[in-house]
Design a protein around this motif. Structure first.
Motif, mmCIF file in Angstrom:
data_model
loop_
_atom_site.group_PDB
_atom_site.id
_atom_site.type_symbol
_atom_site.label_atom_id
_atom_site.label_comp_id
_atom_site.label_asym_id
_atom_site.label_seq_id
_atom_site.Cartn_x
_atom_site.Cartn_y
_atom_site.Cartn_z
ATOM 1 N N LEU A 61 0.859 -1.184 0.000
ATOM 2 C CA LEU A 61 0.000 0.000 0.000
ATOM 3 C C LEU A 61 0.891 1.229 0.000
ATOM 4 O O LEU A 61 1.622 1.467 0.959
ATOM 5 C CB LEU A 61 -0.909 -0.010 1.228
ATOM 6 C CG LEU A 61 -1.934 1.123 1.307
ATOM 7 C CD1 LEU A 61 -2.989 0.970 0.227
ATOM 8 C CD2 LEU A 61 -2.588 1.168 2.682
ATOM 9 N N GLN A 62 0.838 2.002 -1.059
ATOM 10 C CA GLN A 62 1.756 3.117 -1.235
ATOM 11 C C GLN A 62 1.182 4.457 -0.791
ATOM 12 O O GLN A 62 1.885 5.468 -0.839
ATOM 13 C CB GLN A 62 2.173 3.223 -2.710
ATOM 14 C CG GLN A 62 2.773 1.948 -3.278
ATOM 15 C CD GLN A 62 4.145 1.630 -2.713
ATOM 16 O OE1 GLN A 62 4.731 2.417 -1.982
ATOM 17 N NE2 GLN A 62 4.668 0.469 -3.055
ATOM 18 N N PHE A 77 -1.153 -4.799 7.121
ATOM 19 C CA PHE A 77 -0.085 -4.843 8.114
ATOM 20 C C PHE A 77 0.602 -3.477 8.158
ATOM 21 O O PHE A 77 1.181 -3.036 7.160
ATOM 22 C CB PHE A 77 0.952 -5.919 7.752
ATOM 23 C CG PHE A 77 0.509 -7.318 8.053
ATOM 24 C CD1 PHE A 77 0.813 -7.913 9.275
ATOM 25 C CD2 PHE A 77 -0.219 -8.045 7.120
ATOM 26 C CE1 PHE A 77 0.402 -9.209 9.555
ATOM 27 C CE2 PHE A 77 -0.630 -9.336 7.389
ATOM 28 C CZ PHE A 77 -0.325 -9.925 8.612
ATOM 29 N N ARG A 78 0.539 -2.834 9.291
ATOM 30 C CA ARG A 78 1.241 -1.566 9.516
ATOM 31 C C ARG A 78 2.256 -1.828 10.639
ATOM 32 O O ARG A 78 1.916 -1.826 11.818
ATOM 33 C CB ARG A 78 0.258 -0.459 9.894
ATOM 34 C CG ARG A 78 0.921 0.885 10.174
ATOM 35 C CD ARG A 78 -0.140 1.965 10.398
ATOM 36 N NE ARG A 78 -0.878 2.217 9.172
ATOM 37 C CZ ARG A 78 -2.052 2.854 9.117
ATOM 38 N NH1 ARG A 78 -2.618 3.289 10.230
ATOM 39 N NH2 ARG A 78 -2.661 3.037 7.954
ATOM 40 N N VAL A 108 -3.537 -4.679 11.267
ATOM 41 C CA VAL A 108 -2.562 -5.186 12.231
ATOM 42 C C VAL A 108 -1.560 -4.070 12.490
ATOM 43 O O VAL A 108 -0.779 -3.705 11.611
ATOM 44 C CB VAL A 108 -1.845 -6.437 11.701
ATOM 45 C CG1 VAL A 108 -0.819 -6.928 12.723
ATOM 46 C CG2 VAL A 108 -2.856 -7.527 11.370
ATOM 47 N N LEU A 109 -1.605 -3.503 13.688
ATOM 48 C CA LEU A 109 -0.732 -2.401 14.057
ATOM 49 C C LEU A 109 0.303 -2.904 15.058
ATOM 50 O O LEU A 109 -0.023 -3.190 16.212
ATOM 51 C CB LEU A 109 -1.546 -1.251 14.655
ATOM 52 C CG LEU A 109 -0.751 -0.042 15.148
ATOM 53 C CD1 LEU A 109 0.017 0.615 14.005
ATOM 54 C CD2 LEU A 109 -1.683 0.975 15.820
ATOM 55 N N ALA A 110 1.537 -3.031 14.608
ATOM 56 C CA ALA A 110 2.630 -3.497 15.470
ATOM 57 C C ALA A 110 3.572 -2.327 15.712
ATOM 58 O O ALA A 110 4.168 -1.803 14.770
ATOM 59 C CB ALA A 110 3.368 -4.656 14.814
ATOM 60 N N PHE A 213 -2.172 -6.590 2.467
ATOM 61 C CA PHE A 213 -1.417 -5.403 2.084
ATOM 62 C C PHE A 213 -0.404 -5.079 3.184
ATOM 63 O O PHE A 213 -0.698 -5.220 4.372
ATOM 64 C CB PHE A 213 -2.347 -4.197 1.881
ATOM 65 C CG PHE A 213 -3.262 -4.317 0.698
ATOM 66 C CD1 PHE A 213 -2.938 -3.725 -0.507
ATOM 67 C CD2 PHE A 213 -4.446 -5.031 0.795
ATOM 68 C CE1 PHE A 213 -3.775 -3.831 -1.607
ATOM 69 C CE2 PHE A 213 -5.298 -5.153 -0.299
ATOM 70 C CZ PHE A 213 -4.958 -4.549 -1.497
ATOM 71 N N PHE A 214 0.774 -4.636 2.771
ATOM 72 C CA PHE A 214 1.766 -4.117 3.704
ATOM 73 C C PHE A 214 1.838 -2.608 3.505
ATOM 74 O O PHE A 214 2.044 -2.130 2.381
ATOM 75 C CB PHE A 214 3.139 -4.751 3.457
ATOM 76 C CG PHE A 214 3.251 -6.164 3.959
ATOM 77 C CD1 PHE A 214 3.770 -6.422 5.218
ATOM 78 C CD2 PHE A 214 2.819 -7.227 3.174
ATOM 79 C CE1 PHE A 214 3.854 -7.727 5.696
ATOM 80 C CE2 PHE A 214 2.913 -8.525 3.640
ATOM 81 C CZ PHE A 214 3.420 -8.784 4.903
#
Length: 251
Positions: A61-62, A77-78, A108-110, A213-214
């Motif tokens: 994801l840009q 994924f963030r 997903v917030l790490a 998505f990353f």
């Protein structure tokens, strides 16, 4: 003979491209740590590649969620985003992110530092334990460095994994979707993905039939670095110069 310069130029370009593709420094240093494009021990390229090769649709994801299209059932994924300057008034999620999660998305917030209204406490905790019967096969996570989650946003969260009495991984329900909060983003890194149950944890978070998505927008993925600047950083400047000279000689 008149085609010899063109053949020489083509051979030179091919040789340079082969050299470029075999140079590990590019994927190691051209992308920031925590990026899904970074293949160093601090990158997430193995996580991205593993999910893609297991049959999932995986993409980067840009741009921010409020300007990007995400499928309603996607997983984002963030991992280790830049903290938001410690401003307590900045919300944990934007209105667009909340709307997407309420429609069925999973974020997903790490984090390793304070982010929005979630605090991260370092050096706290105790014996690790799974506190909620979820995700079979995920029983043990490597909690070094030791961190736990705190803050106002945790009031409505369900603790999934604990260190002592403090949550390490928690679930925040959001309508039909959810946010998964983690204080140990290192478990997704290339150098630690094979430790404990980290790989199984990644699989459970990604789901089975959901696009993944990353978030690269939090790692400079939405920047405007020029082509010449990138080539120069890779040490590829001499190729540009020689290619230009070869074209001139051929002409």
């Amino acid at each position: 003979m008149r085609h010899l310069p063109w053949l020489a130029a083509a051979a030179f370009v091919a040789a340079c491209l082969v050299w470029l593709s075999r140079d590990d420094r590019i994927s190691h240093h051209a992308f920031q740590p925590w990026s899904s494009h970074n293949s160093s021990s601090q990158g997430l390229s193995l996580a991205s590649r593993y999910l893609a090769e297991s049959g999932r649709t995986v993409a980067a994801l840009q741009r921010p969620v409020d300007r990007a299209f995400l499928p309603a059932d996607a997983v984002l994924f963030r991992v280790a985003p830049d903290p938001r300057a410690g401003d307590a008034k900045v919300p944990l999620f934007t209105a667009a992110e909340e709307a997407w999660m309420r429609g069925g998305g999973r974020l997903v917030l790490a984090i390793e530092k304070k982010y929005g209204d979630v605090d991260v406490r370092t050096g706290a905790g105790g014996p690790f334990q799974k506190s909620f019967p979820i995700w079979p096969g995920v029983e043990r996570l490597d909690l070094l460095p030791a961190r736990t989650l705190e803050g106002i946003a945790m009031n409505g969260a369900h603790a999934l994994f604990l260190s002592g009495e403090n949550p390490v991984v928690a679930r925040l329900p959001m309508g039909r979707g959810e946010a998964i909060l983690s204080a140990v983003p290192e478990i997704f890194q290339n150098g630690r993905l094979a430790i404990a149950d980290h790989l199984a944890f990644l699989e459970r978070l990604a789901g089975t039939d959901r696009p993944v998505f990353f978030d690269e927008s939090v790692h400079g993925g939405a920047g405007s670095t020029g082509v010449l600047e990138i080539l120069g950083a890779w040490g590829f400047g001499p190729f540009v110069l020689l290619a230009g000279l070869a074209a001139l000689a051929s002409f």
